[in-house]
Design a protein around this motif. Structure first.
Motif, PDB file in Angstrom:
ATOM      1  N   CYS A 100       0.832  -1.213   0.000  1.00  0.00           N
ATOM      2  CA  CYS A 100       0.000   0.000   0.000  1.00  0.00           C
ATOM      3  C   CYS A 100       0.867   1.264   0.000  1.00  0.00           C
ATOM      4  CB  CYS A 100      -0.960  -0.011   1.187  1.00  0.00           C
ATOM      5  SG  CYS A 100      -2.283  -1.239   1.009  1.00  0.00           S
ATOM      6  N   ILE A 101       1.999   1.220   0.666  1.00  0.00           N
ATOM      7  CA  ILE A 101       2.926   2.360   0.636  1.00  0.00           C
ATOM      8  C   ILE A 101       3.446   2.563  -0.782  1.00  0.00           C
ATOM      9  CG2 ILE A 101       5.188   3.184   1.414  1.00  0.00           C
ATOM     10  CD1 ILE A 101       4.551   1.764   4.120  1.00  0.00           C
ATOM     11  N   PHE A 107       1.519   5.965  -7.347  1.00  0.00           N
ATOM     12  CA  PHE A 107       0.333   6.238  -8.149  1.00  0.00           C
ATOM     13  C   PHE A 107      -0.591   7.297  -7.562  1.00  0.00           C
ATOM     14  CE2 PHE A 107       1.493   1.802  -9.135  1.00  0.00           C
ATOM     15  CZ  PHE A 107       1.757   1.949 -10.485  1.00  0.00           C
ATOM     16  N   VAL A 108      -0.779   7.274  -6.250  1.00  0.00           N
ATOM     17  CA  VAL A 108      -1.741   8.198  -5.640  1.00  0.00           C
ATOM     18  C   VAL A 108      -1.159   9.600  -5.519  1.00  0.00           C
ATOM     19  CG1 VAL A 108      -3.122   8.687  -3.577  1.00  0.00           C
ATOM     20  CG2 VAL A 108      -2.939   6.331  -4.444  1.00  0.00           C
ATOM     21  N   ASP A 133      -9.106   3.487  -2.704  1.00  0.00           N
ATOM     22  CA  ASP A 133      -9.884   3.791  -3.914  1.00  0.00           C
ATOM     23  C   ASP A 133      -9.082   3.484  -5.176  1.00  0.00           C
ATOM     24  OD1 ASP A 133     -12.026   4.589  -2.359  1.00  0.00           O
ATOM     25  OD2 ASP A 133     -11.641   6.746  -2.614  1.00  0.00           O
ATOM     26  N   PHE A 134      -7.781   3.812  -5.166  1.00  0.00           N
ATOM     27  CA  PHE A 134      -6.943   3.524  -6.330  1.00  0.00           C
ATOM     28  C   PHE A 134      -6.831   2.019  -6.548  1.00  0.00           C
ATOM     29  CE2 PHE A 134      -3.184   2.533  -8.686  1.00  0.00           C
ATOM     30  CZ  PHE A 134      -3.245   3.423  -9.742  1.00  0.00           C
ATOM     31  N   ILE A 135      -6.535   1.294  -5.484  1.00  0.00           N
ATOM     32  CA  ILE A 135      -6.377  -0.163  -5.584  1.00  0.00           C
ATOM     33  C   ILE A 135      -7.663  -0.794  -6.101  1.00  0.00           C
ATOM     34  CG2 ILE A 135      -6.105  -2.287  -4.223  1.00  0.00           C
ATOM     35  CD1 ILE A 135      -4.119  -0.623  -2.438  1.00  0.00           C
ATOM     36  N   LEU A 171       7.241  -4.010 -11.243  1.00  0.00           N
ATOM     37  CA  LEU A 171       7.585  -2.600 -11.182  1.00  0.00           C
ATOM     38  C   LEU A 171       7.909  -2.140  -9.757  1.00  0.00           C
ATOM     39  CD1 LEU A 171       7.696   0.238 -12.585  1.00  0.00           C
ATOM     40  CD2 LEU A 171       5.292   0.472 -11.920  1.00  0.00           C
ATOM     41  N   LEU A 172       7.123  -2.578  -8.782  1.00  0.00           N
ATOM     42  CA  LEU A 172       7.223  -2.032  -7.430  1.00  0.00           C
ATOM     43  C   LEU A 172       8.203  -2.752  -6.516  1.00  0.00           C
ATOM     44  CD1 LEU A 172       3.453  -1.252  -6.760  1.00  0.00           C
ATOM     45  CD2 LEU A 172       5.229   0.288  -7.606  1.00  0.00           C
TER      46      LEU A 172
END
Length: 176
Positions: A100-101, A107-108, A133-135, A171-172
């Protein structure tokens, strides 16, 4: 059939890791990698209806469309296992959840206006809620269960280091 791994070295290294950890050879890695890259993509927006079982350990991949973002594991077998790990991600809560971080940072935050940043700073807007909300609005996942945590760890490590089929490294959280 699906896509098969063409790099025999990836498979050999994963199997070697399995042998060194004194457990039986990994399940068919071709099928495992296919499932994590090409299996049904489940939307986080439908999390409340997820088929992910509670209890077993496993490996999962997270996608933004066809972009491979992240590979993770649930190491522990228990009451929540793989379901608990993905549920934590679906919540968007950044405390104690590196995924989440990463999502918030990559992205956020980049989409926030000056006004929204001010609201976050003032405490009237929640980054955790924006991350959730993004996820739920943009990401999907695939998963496989494993026999045990060491098997899950070996698969995750191989994918982070060597990539997943033609999608490459996540990517992350790539290694090396």
């Amino acid at each position: 059939g699906g896509v098969r791994i063409s790099d025999r070295g990836v498979r050999a290294r994963a199997c070697d890791r399995a042998r060194r950890s004194s457990r039986p050879a990994l399940r068919d890695l071709d099928m495992t990698f296919d499932a994590l890259a090409l299996g049904d993509l489940l939307a986080f927006s439908q999390w409340s209806e997820t088929p992910v079982p509670k209890g077993p350990p496993g490996v999962y991949t997270v996608w933004k469309g066809s972009e491979f973002l992240y590979v993770g594991i649930s190491w522990r077998e228990g009451s929540k296992g793989l379901w608990g790990r993905l549920n934590s991600h679906a919540s968007g809560r950044r405390s104690g959840d590196q995924f989440c971080i990463y999502v918030c940072d990559r992205f956020v935050l980049e989409g926030l206006t000056a006004l929204e940043l001010g609201e976050v700073s003032a405490g009237s807007r929640s980054l955790d809620l924006m991350t959730k909300d993004f996820i739920r609005g943009n990401l999907g996942y695939r998963y496989v269960t494993t026999s045990n945590g060491p098997e899950a760890r070996a698969i995750e490590h191989t994918i982070r280091r060597d990539g997943l089929l033609e999608y490459g490294k996540p990517l992350l959280n790539p290694l090396g």
